[in-house]
Design a protein around this motif. Structure first.
Motif, PDB file in Angstrom:
ATOM      1  N   THR A 144       0.824  -1.213   0.000  1.00 29.20           N
ATOM      2  CA  THR A 144       0.000   0.000   0.000  1.00 29.20           C
ATOM      3  C   THR A 144       0.859   1.265   0.000  1.00 29.20           C
ATOM      4  O   THR A 144       0.545   2.237  -0.692  1.00 29.20           O
ATOM      5  CB  THR A 144      -0.937   0.000   1.217  1.00 29.20           C
ATOM      6  OG1 THR A 144      -0.177  -0.226   2.415  1.00 29.20           O
ATOM      7  CG2 THR A 144      -1.991  -1.079   1.087  1.00 29.20           C
ATOM      8  N   GLN A 148       0.790   3.891  -3.098  1.00 31.35           N
ATOM      9  CA  GLN A 148       0.432   5.284  -2.818  1.00 31.35           C
ATOM     10  C   GLN A 148       1.491   6.243  -3.355  1.00 31.35           C
ATOM     11  O   GLN A 148       1.175   7.243  -4.005  1.00 31.35           O
ATOM     12  CB  GLN A 148       0.244   5.486  -1.314  1.00 31.35           C
ATOM     13  CG  GLN A 148      -1.086   4.978  -0.788  1.00 31.35           C
ATOM     14  CD  GLN A 148      -1.193   5.119   0.717  1.00 31.35           C
ATOM     15  OE1 GLN A 148      -0.263   4.781   1.456  1.00 31.35           O
ATOM     16  NE2 GLN A 148      -2.326   5.606   1.190  1.00 31.35           N
ATOM     17  N   LYS A 152       0.917   8.791  -6.565  1.00 32.79           N
ATOM     18  CA  LYS A 152       1.073  10.222  -6.291  1.00 32.79           C
ATOM     19  C   LYS A 152       2.147  10.843  -7.178  1.00 32.79           C
ATOM     20  O   LYS A 152       1.932  11.890  -7.803  1.00 32.79           O
ATOM     21  CB  LYS A 152       1.415  10.421  -4.817  1.00 32.79           C
ATOM     22  CG  LYS A 152       1.591  11.873  -4.419  1.00 32.79           C
ATOM     23  CD  LYS A 152       1.892  11.993  -2.933  1.00 32.79           C
ATOM     24  CE  LYS A 152       2.109  13.451  -2.542  1.00 32.79           C
ATOM     25  NZ  LYS A 152       2.407  13.584  -1.089  1.00 32.79           N
ATOM     26  N   CYS A 167      -3.776  10.092  -1.787  1.00 31.78           N
ATOM     27  CA  CYS A 167      -4.188   8.779  -2.287  1.00 31.78           C
ATOM     28  C   CYS A 167      -4.597   7.904  -1.110  1.00 31.78           C
ATOM     29  O   CYS A 167      -3.766   7.555  -0.269  1.00 31.78           O
ATOM     30  CB  CYS A 167      -3.050   8.127  -3.081  1.00 31.78           C
ATOM     31  SG  CYS A 167      -3.469   6.498  -3.746  1.00 31.78           S
ATOM     32  N   SER A 168      -5.865   7.570  -1.059  1.00 32.00           N
ATOM     33  CA  SER A 168      -6.382   6.662  -0.037  1.00 32.00           C
ATOM     34  C   SER A 168      -6.552   5.280  -0.650  1.00 32.00           C
ATOM     35  O   SER A 168      -6.994   5.152  -1.795  1.00 32.00           O
ATOM     36  CB  SER A 168      -7.726   7.162   0.505  1.00 32.00           C
ATOM     37  OG  SER A 168      -7.596   8.463   1.040  1.00 32.00           O
TER      38      SER A 168
END
Length: 211
Positions: A144, A148, A152, A167-168
């Motif tokens: 993750t 992310q 980005k 960014c989730s």
């Protein structure tokens, strides 16, 4: 412009409340709970009723077109990013950014599938929500964090923006690679068996016709 939007919204609300109440009263009249025939007789005897009805109809049409235009313009603004170049304005569809993010996710072997939603707010920042399907052997914190940062950096480099990009990540599913391969193999066997049985039946029918 904002005041006009509020006025249009208020007028639409009043009109729909009035129409809803009118329909409720009319349904109660049809059911026999109340009698509003005197009201219809009163309206029938009004000489200027046609003028009031026509003006109200025109007003409702204008308001409907105004609301549609406002909502469509707002939707288009929310689904695009715009910036100015010396030669003119450039707009980028958010769906194009979503496609780019999906291609970026393919670089990470632990990611089986990715679905994303990109939003741009009025302050210029970009909010990305990524929904991941991971393979079971993935290290979730590492993967993750990696995706992310990758998303980005890629979005900022492509757009050349200095605005904030967040960014989730939401992991919606974890899949065992062996189970996935087994299901894929079983489905292929089922297709081959159906084709084989179809060939046998076709051959039997051909022999019967020949006899």
């Amino acid at each position: 412009m904002r005041t006009f939007n509020w006025v249009v919204w208020f007028v639409c609300t009043i009109i729909f409340i009035f129409l809803g109440a009118l329909l409720l009263v009319f349904s109660a009249h049809l059911k026999g709970w109340i009698n509003i025939e005197f009201f219809f007789m009163y309206l029938k005897n009004q000489p200027d009723l046609w003028l009031i009805s026509g003006f109200t109809g025109i007003l409702m049409v204008i308001i409907t077109f105004s609301v549609s235009k406002i909502m469509l313009g707002r939707f288009q603004r929310e689904r695009t990013i715009a910036f100015n170049n010396p030669e003119g304005t450039v707009t980028i569809s958010l769906s194009a950014i979503e496609d780019l993010i999906k291609k970026v996710a393919r670089q990470i072997s632990e990611v089986k599938d990715l679905r994303c939603d990109v939003k741009a707010n009025k302050k210029g920042s970009i909010q990305i929500t990524a929904r991941l399907t991971l393979w079971s052997e993935a290290n979730i914190p590492e993967v993750t964090e990696n995706i992310q940062g990758l998303i980005k950096n890629k979005v900022q480099d492509m757009l050349g923006l200095e605005e904030v990009v967040t960014c989730s990540v939401h992991i919606s599913k974890i899949v065992h690679r062996e189970d996935f391969k087994k299901k894929k193999t079983d489905s292929k066997h089922e297709i081959n068996e159906e084709s084989f049985h179809g060939a046998i039946e076709y051959g039997v029918q051909e022999r019967k016709k020949a006899k």
